[in-house]
Design a protein around this motif. Sequence first.
Motif, PDB file in Angstrom:
ATOM      1  N   ASN A 147       0.807  -1.222   0.000  1.00 32.34           N
ATOM      2  CA  ASN A 147       0.000   0.000   0.000  1.00 32.34           C
ATOM      3  C   ASN A 147       0.842   1.274   0.000  1.00 32.34           C
ATOM      4  O   ASN A 147       0.311   2.366   0.176  1.00 32.34           O
ATOM      5  N   ILE A 148       2.149   1.161  -0.221  1.00 28.26           N
ATOM      6  CA  ILE A 148       3.004   2.350  -0.313  1.00 28.26           C
ATOM      7  C   ILE A 148       3.523   2.516  -1.736  1.00 28.26           C
ATOM      8  O   ILE A 148       4.161   1.616  -2.292  1.00 28.26           O
ATOM      9  N   PHE A 149       3.234   3.670  -2.318  1.00 28.87           N
ATOM     10  CA  PHE A 149       3.855   4.093  -3.567  1.00 28.87           C
ATOM     11  C   PHE A 149       4.966   5.088  -3.228  1.00 28.87           C
ATOM     12  O   PHE A 149       4.836   5.880  -2.291  1.00 28.87           O
ATOM     13  N   LEU A 150       6.037   5.068  -3.997  1.00 27.04           N
ATOM     14  CA  LEU A 150       7.132   6.011  -3.829  1.00 27.04           C
ATOM     15  C   LEU A 150       7.169   6.938  -5.037  1.00 27.04           C
ATOM     16  O   LEU A 150       7.100   6.466  -6.178  1.00 27.04           O
ATOM     17  N   ASP A 151       7.254   8.253  -4.817  1.00 28.41           N
ATOM     18  CA  ASP A 151       7.478   9.120  -5.973  1.00 28.41           C
ATOM     19  C   ASP A 151       8.955   9.517  -6.039  1.00 28.41           C
ATOM     20  O   ASP A 151       9.684   9.413  -5.054  1.00 28.41           O
ATOM     21  N   VAL A 152       9.393   9.918  -7.225  1.00 27.14           N
ATOM     22  CA  VAL A 152      10.819  10.201  -7.449  1.00 27.14           C
ATOM     23  C   VAL A 152      11.101  11.704  -7.502  1.00 27.14           C
ATOM     24  O   VAL A 152      12.124  12.121  -8.029  1.00 27.14           O
ATOM     25  N   SER A 153      10.211  12.502  -6.941  1.00 29.32           N
ATOM     26  CA  SER A 153      10.339  13.952  -7.047  1.00 29.32           C
ATOM     27  C   SER A 153      11.587  14.485  -6.360  1.00 29.32           C
ATOM     28  O   SER A 153      11.988  14.015  -5.297  1.00 29.32           O
ATOM     29  N   MET A 154      12.231  15.444  -7.013  1.00 26.45           N
ATOM     30  CA  MET A 154      13.343  16.216  -6.454  1.00 26.45           C
ATOM     31  C   MET A 154      14.582  15.366  -6.192  1.00 26.45           C
ATOM     32  O   MET A 154      15.453  15.730  -5.411  1.00 26.45           O
ATOM     33  N   LEU A 155      14.693  14.217  -6.860  1.00 23.75           N
ATOM     34  CA  LEU A 155      15.760  13.277  -6.528  1.00 23.75           C
ATOM     35  C   LEU A 155      17.012  13.419  -7.383  1.00 23.75           C
ATOM     36  O   LEU A 155      18.080  12.949  -6.992  1.00 23.75           O
ATOM     37  N   SER A 156      16.906  14.031  -8.542  1.00 24.04           N
ATOM     38  CA  SER A 156      17.949  13.874  -9.551  1.00 24.04           C
ATOM     39  C   SER A 156      19.344  14.243  -9.072  1.00 24.04           C
ATOM     40  O   SER A 156      20.329  13.645  -9.500  1.00 24.04           O
ATOM     41  N   ARG A 157      19.440  15.210  -8.169  1.00 28.03           N
ATOM     42  CA  ARG A 157      20.763  15.647  -7.693  1.00 28.03           C
ATOM     43  C   ARG A 157      21.167  15.007  -6.375  1.00 28.03           C
ATOM     44  O   ARG A 157      22.295  15.199  -5.919  1.00 28.03           O
TER      45      ARG A 157
END
Length: 274
Positions: free
Chosen positions: A200-210
């Motif tokens: 029931n947990i989704f992970l988003d990849v926001s703000m990760l690139s650096r």
Amino acid sequence: MTYFDFHTHAFTDTLAKRAMSSLALTAEKSEIGEITPCTDGTLNGLKQNMQKYGIEKTMILPIATKSSQQTTINNWAAEIMEENIFCCGTVHPDADDIFQELERIKSLGLYGIKFHSEYQHFRPDESRMIPIYRKIAELGLIAVFHAGFDPLCKDEILATPKSIAYVAEKVPDLTIVAAHLGGMLLFDEVEEYIAGKYDNIFLDVSMLSRYVNHEQLLRIIQNHGADKVLFGSDAPWDNPQNEIDMINSLPLTYEEKEKIFYKNAEKLVNKYDN
């Protein structure tokens, strides 16, 4: 490729300049380095950014930093939704009418609730929050958490991967989106407490690139499952092209990238479509 940015922010035209100025000043002092906004903070600015980078759909995540703000913010969020603009609502943990407002958020057609521990001064795993999460699950709404470090953090990070895992375990019917890969700058803890452990947990990849080692990012995605990872930028605080390039640089299959870039988000909003 189609792109659904599941993590963006916008403010009313009246508030945008003041909000951007205040948050940009904070970001300048951030441990994760200087942050250059990619929009002016307005809805129109976000739409222009979407067009520039080929983003077909977006989820806007408003945050009430005071109890008195939640009604106005939720009304605005409901008003700005359109075919390619989706919005969550917001409640403040200290609000006396929080359960009534959750009901109203559902009636407004919003898709979930955005929580931000540093801005709202609470820990996700506080006992008082569990009935709130159960109500959110009962209403068929998504709970989106800022997770990990934030420039406003002082000494202690309030929304840790361990605290998000506790919520997932206590309320298994709650669909959770844990932003910033489940914990900005706490990626070892994400591997320990979240990755591959909760459906029931989704992970988003926001703000990760650096800020994330790409080997660790790939390992977390593979362990957790590409079907539970969402593309997000955190615009205006990061340029969506950065996260697009980041995901494209990983040795994932085309089908896995499709899931991350838009299919998982489409399934979520269709499941919780009001």
